[in-house]
Design an enzyme around this catalytic site. Structure first.
Site, PDB file in Angstrom:
ATOM      1  CG  HIS A  93      85.857 -42.258  89.895  1.00  0.00           C
ATOM      2  ND1 HIS A  93      85.750 -43.493  89.300  1.00  0.00           N
ATOM      3  CD2 HIS A  93      86.959 -41.665  89.364  1.00  0.00           C
ATOM      4  CE1 HIS A  93      86.762 -43.635  88.443  1.00  0.00           C
ATOM      5  NE2 HIS A  93      87.506 -42.538  88.470  1.00  0.00           N
ATOM      6  CD  GLU A 150      87.788 -39.420  85.517  1.00  0.00           C
ATOM      7  OE1 GLU A 150      89.017 -39.433  85.510  1.00  0.00           O
ATOM      8  OE2 GLU A 150      87.110 -40.172  86.236  1.00  0.00           O
TER       9      GLU A 150
HETATM   10  P1  PGA Z   1      93.017 -43.800  84.610  1.00  0.00           P
HETATM   11  O1  PGA Z   1      91.920 -43.458  85.709  1.00  0.00           O
HETATM   12  O2  PGA Z   1      93.957 -42.631  84.550  1.00  0.00           O
HETATM   13  O3  PGA Z   1      93.694 -45.054  85.105  1.00  0.00           O
HETATM   14  O4  PGA Z   1      92.289 -44.022  83.340  1.00  0.00           O
HETATM   15  C1  PGA Z   1      91.344 -42.185  85.769  1.00  0.00           C
HETATM   16  C2  PGA Z   1      90.212 -42.199  86.736  1.00  0.00           C
HETATM   17  O5  PGA Z   1      89.537 -43.245  86.837  1.00  0.00           O
HETATM   18  O6  PGA Z   1      89.975 -41.209  87.442  1.00  0.00           O
END
Ligand code: PGA
Length: 222
Positions: A93, A150
């Site tokens: 992550h 992401e």
């Molecule tokens: P968020 O986080 O939905 O709060 O933007 C997503 C993530 O960090 O996996």
């Protein structure tokens, strides 16, 4: 083949055991969308409170040791998890890459350990990590891995600036050129207002949700 969309809750370092139990009892009362399969990834100490999984939801962890059992102080290995039904592990992550210096090479080692133990890695990458991360993964591991695209700037705690949908879809096409035919999740400020926009795209197999997963009712409605 299960073609249901995967809705993954990443609670990060939020929730105590008691809060997890409350969340679970609220979640159990919600009517879940039949087109979705849910995954709940609590902090490790609350793992026992999200057991046993049920048909429409599974359990995941937010990190995993790059080694299996042994002298690795502080690490949690698949061996330690065998009494829990853990199906997925979120790996690499952006918060771990940023705050803990986790590299694509280390993430690949964790993915090897996960796959060898029957746990499906969900590897998180931003655009600038596609190639370096793909290069570290063996073909065999790649085939069993889910990739979460992401964009760091879209994550709620890093600003929450979403790209236009066409840009996101272009990046996902590029991601598949690099990783091959993998399942792809989108993550970054997914919430009740925008989740269906992402989930109705054929090229998006699900969403990885941080903030909006902390509320059981909101999560169940995504
Ligand atoms: P968020 O986080 O939905 O709060 O933007 C997503 C993530 O960090 O996996």
């Amino acid at each position: 083949m299960n073609t249901r969309k995967l809705i993954v809750a990443n609670w990060k370092s939020n929730k105590t055991v008691r809060e997890t139990q409350e969340w679970m009892s609220t979640f159990a009362q919600q009517e879940l969308r039949p087109s979705h399969q849910y995954v709940i990834c609590p902090p490790y100490p609350a793992l026992f409170a999200v057991q046993p999984p049920e048909k429409q939801w599974s359990v995941g962890v937010q990190d995993l040791s790059p080694y299996n059992a042994g002298a690795y102080t502080g690490e949690v290995a698949p061996y330690n998890l065998q009494d829990f039904a853990v199906k997925y592990a979120i790996l690499g992550h952006s918060e771990r890459r940023k705050y803990l210096g986790e590299t694509s090479q280390l993430v690949a080692k964790k993915a090897d350990v996960a796959v060898a133990s029957g746990i499906t890695p969900i590897i998180c990458v931003d655009v600038n990590q596609f190639e370096e991360q793909a290069d570290q993964l063996s073909e065999a591991v790649k085939k069993q891995t889910i990739i979460a695209y992401e964009p760091v700037h879209a994550i709620s705690t890093f600003g929450g600036h979403e790209d236009p949908l066409e840009v996101t879809l272009q990046h996902i096409t590029h991601l598949r050129d690099i990783f091959g035919d993998v399942k792809v999740l989108y993550g970054g400020s997914v919430n009740l207002q925008n989740s269906l926009t992402y989930l109705e795209q054929d090229s998006i197999d699900g969403v990885l949700v941080g903030s909006a997963s902390l509320d059981a009712i909101e999560f169940a409605r995504l």
